[in-house]
Write an enzyme that holds these catalytic residues in place. Structure first.
Site, PDB file in Angstrom:
ATOM      1  N   SER A 119       0.815  -1.210   0.000  1.00 11.53           N
ATOM      2  CA  SER A 119       0.000   0.000   0.000  1.00 11.53           C
ATOM      3  C   SER A 119       0.849   1.260   0.000  1.00 11.53           C
ATOM      4  CB  SER A 119      -0.941  -0.014   1.205  1.00 11.53           C
ATOM      5  OG  SER A 119      -0.242  -0.354   2.362  1.00 11.53           O
ATOM      6  N   HIS A 140      -2.192  -2.666  -6.631  1.00  9.66           N
ATOM      7  CA  HIS A 140      -2.723  -2.315  -5.319  1.00  9.66           C
ATOM      8  C   HIS A 140      -4.252  -2.369  -5.331  1.00  9.66           C
ATOM      9  CE1 HIS A 140      -3.089   0.909  -1.945  1.00  9.66           C
ATOM     10  NE2 HIS A 140      -3.201  -0.314  -1.464  1.00  9.66           N
ATOM     11  N   GLU A 152      -4.929   0.185  -8.318  1.00  7.31           N
ATOM     12  CA  GLU A 152      -3.902   1.195  -8.569  1.00  7.31           C
ATOM     13  C   GLU A 152      -2.679   0.436  -9.096  1.00  7.31           C
ATOM     14  OE1 GLU A 152      -2.552   3.120  -4.918  1.00  7.31           O
ATOM     15  OE2 GLU A 152      -2.588   5.064  -5.893  1.00  7.31           O
ATOM     16  N   ASN A 190      -2.969   6.286  -0.924  1.00  9.60           N
ATOM     17  CA  ASN A 190      -2.638   6.514   0.485  1.00  9.60           C
ATOM     18  C   ASN A 190      -1.938   7.837   0.751  1.00  9.60           C
ATOM     19  OD1 ASN A 190      -3.858   4.370   1.836  1.00  9.60           O
ATOM     20  ND2 ASN A 190      -2.355   2.973   0.964  1.00  9.60           N
TER      21      ASN A 190
HETATM   22  N1  CAA Z   1     -16.225  -8.657   1.555  1.00  9.16           N
HETATM   23  C1  CAA Z   1     -17.046  -8.801   0.501  1.00  9.16           C
HETATM   24  N2  CAA Z   1     -18.156  -8.054   0.328  1.00  9.16           N
HETATM   25  C2  CAA Z   1     -18.432  -7.140   1.252  1.00  9.16           C
HETATM   26  C3  CAA Z   1     -17.627  -6.915   2.373  1.00  9.16           C
HETATM   27  C4  CAA Z   1     -16.470  -7.736   2.510  1.00  9.16           C
HETATM   28  N3  CAA Z   1     -15.619  -7.573   3.531  1.00  9.16           N
HETATM   29  N4  CAA Z   1     -18.154  -5.908   3.114  1.00  9.16           N
HETATM   30  C5  CAA Z   1     -19.277  -5.518   2.481  1.00  9.16           C
HETATM   31  N5  CAA Z   1     -19.432  -6.241   1.345  1.00  9.16           N
HETATM   32  C6  CAA Z   1     -20.495  -6.100   0.366  1.00  9.16           C
HETATM   33  C7  CAA Z   1     -21.827  -6.465   0.957  1.00  9.16           C
HETATM   34  O1  CAA Z   1     -22.073  -7.844   0.820  1.00  9.16           O
HETATM   35  C8  CAA Z   1     -22.783  -5.641   0.095  1.00  9.16           C
HETATM   36  O2  CAA Z   1     -22.979  -6.308  -1.135  1.00  9.16           O
HETATM   37  P1  CAA Z   1     -24.305  -6.081  -2.013  1.00  9.16           P
HETATM   38  O3  CAA Z   1     -24.485  -4.599  -2.201  1.00  9.16           O
HETATM   39  O4  CAA Z   1     -23.922  -6.782  -3.261  1.00  9.16           O
HETATM   40  O5  CAA Z   1     -25.392  -6.685  -1.254  1.00  9.16           O
HETATM   41  C9  CAA Z   1     -21.994  -4.376  -0.227  1.00  9.16           C
HETATM   42  O6  CAA Z   1     -20.603  -4.699  -0.009  1.00  9.16           O
HETATM   43  C10 CAA Z   1     -22.406  -3.230   0.652  1.00  9.16           C
HETATM   44  O7  CAA Z   1     -22.247  -3.658   2.002  1.00  9.16           O
HETATM   45  P2  CAA Z   1     -23.159  -3.203   3.201  1.00  9.16           P
HETATM   46  O8  CAA Z   1     -24.521  -2.877   2.688  1.00  9.16           O
HETATM   47  O9  CAA Z   1     -23.044  -4.219   4.292  1.00  9.16           O
HETATM   48  O10 CAA Z   1     -22.462  -1.936   3.796  1.00  9.16           O
HETATM   49  P3  CAA Z   1     -22.084  -0.572   3.109  1.00  9.16           P
HETATM   50  O11 CAA Z   1     -23.102  -0.121   2.144  1.00  9.16           O
HETATM   51  O12 CAA Z   1     -21.690   0.304   4.241  1.00  9.16           O
HETATM   52  O13 CAA Z   1     -20.773  -0.894   2.274  1.00  9.16           O
HETATM   53  C11 CAA Z   1     -18.449  -0.855   2.173  1.00  9.16           C
HETATM   54  C12 CAA Z   1     -19.649  -1.440   2.865  1.00  9.16           C
HETATM   55  C13 CAA Z   1     -18.430  -1.280   0.707  1.00  9.16           C
HETATM   56  C14 CAA Z   1     -17.217  -1.431   2.868  1.00  9.16           C
HETATM   57  C15 CAA Z   1     -18.519   0.710   2.269  1.00  9.16           C
HETATM   58  O14 CAA Z   1     -18.725   1.092   3.598  1.00  9.16           O
HETATM   59  C16 CAA Z   1     -17.298   1.409   1.756  1.00  9.16           C
HETATM   60  O15 CAA Z   1     -17.127   1.583   0.550  1.00  9.16           O
HETATM   61  N6  CAA Z   1     -16.407   1.831   2.676  1.00  9.16           N
HETATM   62  C17 CAA Z   1     -15.151   2.466   2.326  1.00  9.16           C
HETATM   63  C18 CAA Z   1     -14.170   1.423   1.917  1.00  9.16           C
HETATM   64  C19 CAA Z   1     -12.843   2.005   1.540  1.00  9.16           C
HETATM   65  O16 CAA Z   1     -12.610   3.197   1.567  1.00  9.16           O
HETATM   66  N7  CAA Z   1     -11.904   1.132   1.190  1.00  9.16           N
HETATM   67  C20 CAA Z   1     -10.579   1.506   0.880  1.00  9.16           C
HETATM   68  C21 CAA Z   1      -9.755   1.358   2.109  1.00  9.16           C
HETATM   69  S1  CAA Z   1      -8.101   1.836   1.810  1.00  9.16           S
HETATM   70  C22 CAA Z   1      -7.404   0.484   1.132  1.00  9.16           C
HETATM   71  O17 CAA Z   1      -7.941  -0.576   1.050  1.00  9.16           O
HETATM   72  C23 CAA Z   1      -6.046   0.656   0.634  1.00  9.16           C
HETATM   73  C24 CAA Z   1      -4.965   0.698   1.608  1.00  9.16           C
HETATM   74  O18 CAA Z   1      -3.852   0.589   1.139  1.00  9.16           O
HETATM   75  C25 CAA Z   1      -5.086   0.935   3.042  1.00  9.16           C
END
Ligand code: CAA
Length: 283
Positions: A119, A140, A152, A190
């Site tokens: 990351s 990424h 990415e 990031n």
């Molecule tokens: N694995 C697989 N699917 C998942 C999941 C997981 N861990 N968590 C949620 N989902 C799916 C759910 O099954 C649901 O699917 P459907 O729409 O197909 O039914 C969908 O995602 C939406 O989930 P929820 O309704 O339960 O919850 P939500 O609407 O709050 O969405 C989320 C959850 C997609 C995680 C959303 O909150 C989100 O986009 N959060 C931000 C995530 C983000 O910013 N990620 C980047 C992090 S930084 C990174 O990864 C890089 C790094 O280097 C640190």
């Protein structure tokens, strides 16, 4: 190059997600980790994720079984000898990653592409531990991998155009949108996300507002799906700290200084969702 078989190193949250999306795209996967129990944990998480898709009527039971059959577990890095691509998603430590890449360089055919899901660590430095820097690239993925659309793609100094094209085409095949960036600390994702999270932590540290209030402001005011502190807990506070330290070391600028409260939480073992406590409690 047409990718038919990949090895994913690291069966944690990211590695198992990466394995799942490849298997769903019809690609054979070797899911590797240092211990059998880690591999099994990754397989269980993939199985649960696919079962949820079946429940929602998006996947047939037979299809689910076919996807699972495409994934084999491994605790022997030697199993990388017949793959066209390795995606490393092990811990964020340059020494560990460099040693894995040096070993892979010996094991895999010279044509195998070696990608890292790091990351924030330098792709160019990881590539320098191999004799094939032109075949090393950053791929990424975002968490949760099956949901997030972005890949990415980071070019190291020596990354070849053909390798970049292969990874770009593969990302599309996985149903993702690739974005090309250059090799600087934190890349683009990031470099921008972590200072925002760090600033949210400073806002708690300085008593500006409670964590719930800060998250509410960013969710309702900026339309972010998760507030920055919930997101920090979700990513892991140790990972957030590690990335901030990489940015601080890489750029030297005070604006990247990790918040003392973040350091304190990590020292206390409050790592977010995975440890049961971070800015929120999860038990
Ligand atoms: N694995 C697989 N699917 C998942 C999941 C997981 N861990 N968590 C949620 N989902 C799916 C759910 O099954 C649901 O699917 P459907 O729409 O197909 O039914 C969908 O995602 C939406 O989930 P929820 O309704 O339960 O919850 P939500 O609407 O709050 O969405 C989320 C959850 C997609 C995680 C959303 O909150 C989100 O986009 N959060 C931000 C995530 C983000 O910013 N990620 C980047 C992090 S930084 C990174 O990864 C890089 C790094 O280097 C640190």
């Amino acid at each position: 190059m047409n990718i038919q078989k990949v090895m994913v190193i690291g069966a944690g949250q990211m590695g198992s997600g990466i394995a799942q999306v490849h298997a769903m795209a019809g690609i054979n996967v070797v899911l590797h980790d240092i211990k059998e129990e880690y591999v099994q944990k990754g397989m269980t998480s993939i199985t649960k994720n696919l079962a949820r898709q079946v429940e929602k009527g998006r996947l047939g039971e037979t299809e689910k079984l076919e996807i699972l059959e495409r994934i084999e577990g491994s605790t022997d890095l030697g199993n990388a000898r017949d793959v066209q691509l390795v995606i490393e998603a092990a811990i964020e430590n340059i020494k560990v990653k460099s040693s894995i890449f040096a070993e892979l360089d010996q094991i895999t055919p010279p044509t195998t592409i070696l990608a890292t899901n790091t990351s924030s660590l330098p792709i160019t430095e990881i590539a320098a531990s191999t004799n094939r820097p032109e075949k090393v690239i950053g791929m990424h993925f975002m968490n949760p991998v099956p949901v997030m659309k972005l890949v990415e793609i980071i070019r190291g100094l020596a990354t070849g155009d053909e390798v970049y094209e292969t990874i770009r085409a593969l990302s599309h095949r996985l149903g993702k949108t690739p974005v090309e960036v250059n090799d600087f600390p934190g890349f683009v994702s990031n470099r921008i996300l972590m200072p925002m999270i760090n600033e949210a932590i400073f806002t708690v540290y300085e008593g500006v507002a409670e964590p719930e209030a800060i998250d509410e402001v960013m969710k309702l005011g900026m339309n972010h799906p998760m507030g920055p502190l919930t997101l920090a807990d979700f990513i892991g506070l140790d990972t957030c700290l590690y990335i901030m330290e990489t940015l601080h070391e890489g750029f030297g600028d005070d604006k990247y200084r990790p918040c003392p409260l973040l350091k304190k939480y990590v020292k206390a073992g409050w790592l977010g969702k995975k440890s049961g406590r971070g800015f929120y409690k999860y038990i």
